[in-house]
Design a protein around this motif. Structure first.
Motif, PDB file in Angstrom:
ATOM      1  N   ILE A   4      22.712  15.523  20.043  1.00  0.00           N
ATOM      2  CA  ILE A   4      22.166  15.492  18.698  1.00  0.00           C
ATOM      3  C   ILE A   4      22.212  14.428  17.973  1.00  0.00           C
ATOM      4  O   ILE A   4      21.201  13.484  17.540  1.00  0.00           O
ATOM      5  CB  ILE A   4      22.536  16.758  17.782  1.00  0.00           C
ATOM      6  CG1 ILE A   4      22.280  17.901  18.453  1.00  0.00           C
ATOM      7  CG2 ILE A   4      21.933  16.454  16.317  1.00  0.00           C
ATOM      8  CD1 ILE A   4      22.945  19.215  17.917  1.00  0.00           C
ATOM      9  N   CYS A   5      23.520  13.505  18.000  1.00  0.00           N
ATOM     10  CA  CYS A   5      23.734  12.272  17.413  1.00  0.00           C
ATOM     11  C   CYS A   5      22.766  11.310  18.077  1.00  0.00           C
ATOM     12  O   CYS A   5      22.174  10.356  17.555  1.00  0.00           O
ATOM     13  CB  CYS A   5      25.314  11.926  17.346  1.00  0.00           C
ATOM     14  SG  CYS A   5      26.269  13.089  16.517  1.00  0.00           S
ATOM     15  N   ASN A   6      22.860  11.181  19.608  1.00  0.00           N
ATOM     16  CA  ASN A   6      22.065  10.432  20.268  1.00  0.00           C
ATOM     17  C   ASN A   6      20.478  10.583  20.148  1.00  0.00           C
ATOM     18  O   ASN A   6      19.957   9.335  19.746  1.00  0.00           O
ATOM     19  CB  ASN A   6      22.422  10.582  21.779  1.00  0.00           C
ATOM     20  CG  ASN A   6      23.593   9.805  22.027  1.00  0.00           C
ATOM     21  OD1 ASN A   6      23.980   8.965  21.498  1.00  0.00           O
ATOM     22  ND2 ASN A   6      24.244  10.220  23.302  1.00  0.00           N
ATOM     23  N   PHE A   7      19.977  11.558  19.737  1.00  0.00           N
ATOM     24  CA  PHE A   7      18.789  11.819  19.420  1.00  0.00           C
ATOM     25  C   PHE A   7      18.366  11.047  17.938  1.00  0.00           C
ATOM     26  O   PHE A   7      17.513  10.362  17.853  1.00  0.00           O
ATOM     27  CB  PHE A   7      18.390  13.205  19.495  1.00  0.00           C
ATOM     28  CG  PHE A   7      16.964  13.785  19.090  1.00  0.00           C
ATOM     29  CD1 PHE A   7      15.922  13.492  19.817  1.00  0.00           C
ATOM     30  CD2 PHE A   7      16.674  14.146  17.740  1.00  0.00           C
ATOM     31  CE1 PHE A   7      14.593  13.598  19.404  1.00  0.00           C
ATOM     32  CE2 PHE A   7      15.340  14.370  17.437  1.00  0.00           C
ATOM     33  CZ  PHE A   7      14.365  14.163  18.416  1.00  0.00           C
ATOM     34  N   ILE A   8      19.138  11.447  17.163  1.00  0.00           N
ATOM     35  CA  ILE A   8      19.154  10.748  15.818  1.00  0.00           C
ATOM     36  C   ILE A   8      19.006   9.522  15.689  1.00  0.00           C
ATOM     37  O   ILE A   8      18.251   8.955  15.042  1.00  0.00           O
ATOM     38  CB  ILE A   8      20.078  11.583  15.080  1.00  0.00           C
ATOM     39  CG1 ILE A   8      19.795  13.044  14.738  1.00  0.00           C
ATOM     40  CG2 ILE A   8      20.155  10.501  13.255  1.00  0.00           C
ATOM     41  CD1 ILE A   8      20.982  13.804  13.659  1.00  0.00           C
ATOM     42  N   LEU A   9      19.972   8.940  16.559  1.00  0.00           N
ATOM     43  CA  LEU A   9      20.339   7.389  16.541  1.00  0.00           C
ATOM     44  C   LEU A   9      19.018   7.055  17.345  1.00  0.00           C
ATOM     45  O   LEU A   9      18.310   5.755  16.920  1.00  0.00           O
ATOM     46  CB  LEU A   9      21.416   7.080  17.624  1.00  0.00           C
ATOM     47  CG  LEU A   9      21.529   5.635  17.806  1.00  0.00           C
ATOM     48  CD1 LEU A   9      21.916   4.628  16.377  1.00  0.00           C
ATOM     49  CD2 LEU A   9      22.741   5.374  18.650  1.00  0.00           C
ATOM     50  N   VAL A  11      15.802   8.179  17.437  1.00  0.00           N
ATOM     51  CA  VAL A  11      14.634   8.200  16.494  1.00  0.00           C
ATOM     52  C   VAL A  11      14.817   7.212  15.398  1.00  0.00           C
ATOM     53  O   VAL A  11      13.709   6.699  14.937  1.00  0.00           O
ATOM     54  CB  VAL A  11      14.669   9.664  15.913  1.00  0.00           C
ATOM     55  CG1 VAL A  11      13.575   9.677  14.622  1.00  0.00           C
ATOM     56  CG2 VAL A  11      14.280  10.760  16.878  1.00  0.00           C
ATOM     57  N   ALA A  12      16.132   6.774  14.847  1.00  0.00           N
ATOM     58  CA  ALA A  12      16.114   5.954  13.640  1.00  0.00           C
ATOM     59  C   ALA A  12      15.840   4.572  14.214  1.00  0.00           C
ATOM     60  O   ALA A  12      15.090   3.687  13.711  1.00  0.00           O
ATOM     61  CB  ALA A  12      17.532   6.044  13.236  1.00  0.00           C
TER      62      ALA A  12
END
Length: 92
Positions: A4-9, A11-12
């Motif tokens: 989840i953290c890698n996905f958010i990173l 996308v940002a």
């Protein structure tokens, strides 16, 4: 949690990269070309750096020093990029 953290990173980072590409398209073709080349060289240099660090330290997962070295250098690249972008947009 890591995915989840890698996905958010991801996308940002993608939004930031695309916003730079959208802003730079109002400039001349040579500026766009230099920006694209700089982006490619930055990614390539970080991948080469990762290969060098793993080649020196080995693929042992228990050693945290190569991870810290890579992230310190990657963060330095990001700060340098922010400084260069700020100076570029300030000059325009």
């Amino acid at each position: 949690m890591s995915l989840i953290c890698n996905f958010i990173l991801g996308v940002a980072a993608n939004c930031a990269q695309l916003s730079f590409f959208s802003m730079i398209n109002y400039l001349s073709q040579s500026v766009v070309s230099r920006f694209t080349i700089g982006t490619a060289l930055s990614g390539l240099s970080l991948n080469i750096l990762r290969i060098i660090i793993v080649g020196i330290a080995g693929p042992d997962n228990s050693n945290e020093a190569p991870i810290i070295i890579f992230f310190v250098i990657a963060i330095s690249f990001n700060f340098l990029t922010m400084i260069l972008n700020y100076s570029f947009f300030k000059s325009r």
